[in-house]
Design a protein around this motif. Sequence first.
Motif, short mmCIF file in Angstrom:
data_model
loop_
_atom_site.label_atom_id
_atom_site.label_comp_id
_atom_site.label_asym_id
_atom_site.label_seq_id
_atom_site.Cartn_x
_atom_site.Cartn_y
_atom_site.Cartn_z
N ALA A 26 0.82 -1.21 0.00
CA ALA A 26 0.00 0.00 0.00
C ALA A 26 0.85 1.27 0.00
N ILE A 27 2.14 1.16 0.32
CA ILE A 27 3.00 2.33 0.39
C ILE A 27 3.09 3.06 -0.95
N PRO A 28 3.31 2.35 -2.08
CA PRO A 28 3.32 3.07 -3.36
C PRO A 28 1.99 3.76 -3.66
N LEU A 29 0.90 3.14 -3.24
CA LEU A 29 -0.41 3.74 -3.45
C LEU A 29 -0.57 4.98 -2.57
N ILE A 49 9.64 10.20 5.97
CA ILE A 49 8.60 9.64 6.85
C ILE A 49 8.58 8.13 6.74
N LEU A 50 8.72 7.60 5.52
CA LEU A 50 8.75 6.16 5.32
C LEU A 50 9.95 5.53 6.03
N ALA A 51 11.11 6.16 5.91
CA ALA A 51 12.31 5.64 6.58
C ALA A 51 12.12 5.59 8.09
N ASN A 61 1.54 0.28 7.36
CA ASN A 61 0.41 0.95 6.74
C ASN A 61 -0.30 1.90 7.70
N THR A 62 -0.57 1.44 8.90
CA THR A 62 -1.27 2.29 9.85
C THR A 62 -0.37 3.38 10.42
N LYS A 63 0.93 3.07 10.58
CA LYS A 63 1.86 4.11 11.06
C LYS A 63 1.92 5.25 10.06
N MET A 64 2.07 4.89 8.78
CA MET A 64 2.18 5.91 7.74
C MET A 64 0.89 6.72 7.63
N SER A 65 -0.25 6.04 7.55
CA SER A 65 -1.50 6.77 7.38
C SER A 65 -1.80 7.64 8.60
N GLY A 66 -1.54 7.10 9.79
CA GLY A 66 -1.77 7.90 11.00
C GLY A 66 -0.93 9.15 11.03
N TYR A 67 0.35 9.02 10.74
CA TYR A 67 1.21 10.21 10.77
C TYR A 67 0.88 11.18 9.65
N LEU A 68 0.65 10.65 8.45
CA LEU A 68 0.35 11.55 7.32
C LEU A 68 -0.96 12.30 7.55
N GLY A 69 -1.96 11.59 8.09
CA GLY A 69 -3.22 12.27 8.42
C GLY A 69 -3.01 13.34 9.48
N TYR A 70 -2.19 13.02 10.49
CA TYR A 70 -1.86 13.99 11.54
C TYR A 70 -1.14 15.20 10.94
N ARG A 71 -0.22 14.94 10.05
CA ARG A 71 0.58 16.00 9.43
C ARG A 71 -0.30 16.97 8.63
N VAL A 72 -1.35 16.41 8.01
CA VAL A 72 -2.22 17.21 7.15
C VAL A 72 -3.28 17.97 7.94
N ARG A 73 -3.91 17.31 8.94
CA ARG A 73 -5.02 17.95 9.67
C ARG A 73 -5.04 17.67 11.17
#
Length: 189
Positions: A26-29, A49-51, A61-73
């Motif tokens: 899911a990371i490339p997506l 962020i991925l590193a 998957n959940t670490k990335m989405s959680g942080y990216l969502g936090y970073r955005v809003r």
Amino acid sequence: MKVKYRDIFMAFFRAGLLGFGGGLSAIPLMHREVVKVYKWMGDEEFSDILALANTLPGPINTKMSGYLGYRVRGIPGMLVALVGTVVPTVILMIVFLTALNAYKDKPWVQGMSKAVVPVAGVMLGMLTWGFVKKSIEAIGWLLTMIVMAAGVVVMVVLGIHPAFLIGALLAIALLTKKDFDQKKQEHAS
């Protein structure tokens, strides 16, 4: 302009829905949604962020989405991104595991299960090649190849966890950045 929660949900919902083969697929997506479609950040920031996420315990998957969502809003964005990531997985697990259990002895089901693996491998390979190209732009071909070879030796040959390699590279980068900044100031004077 503030990012809409609907956009956060849809970005991570699509990545979660189409990321067959485990969290890494899911990371490339996610990269496509976050960097290319919505342009919430650039390639370099995403790769940083991925590193970092790879060094932490738990599902990527959940670490990335959680942080990216936090970073955005912020915290609400984090929660929306996590729900967007987890909901398709839960629904698909229930549907597919019920179907697979019912038809598990059929050859077409066994073939379908085996066919997903190379597709996920190609997706990861494309993401890797993108990071290699960015690295070449940033530090040059030779240093990129040296770091990649060192990574293979450290992780594959010596069996050392990637977190230690990433930590060492971060320490080297911080130390050389300081030296680089000092030399830059000396030349400016």
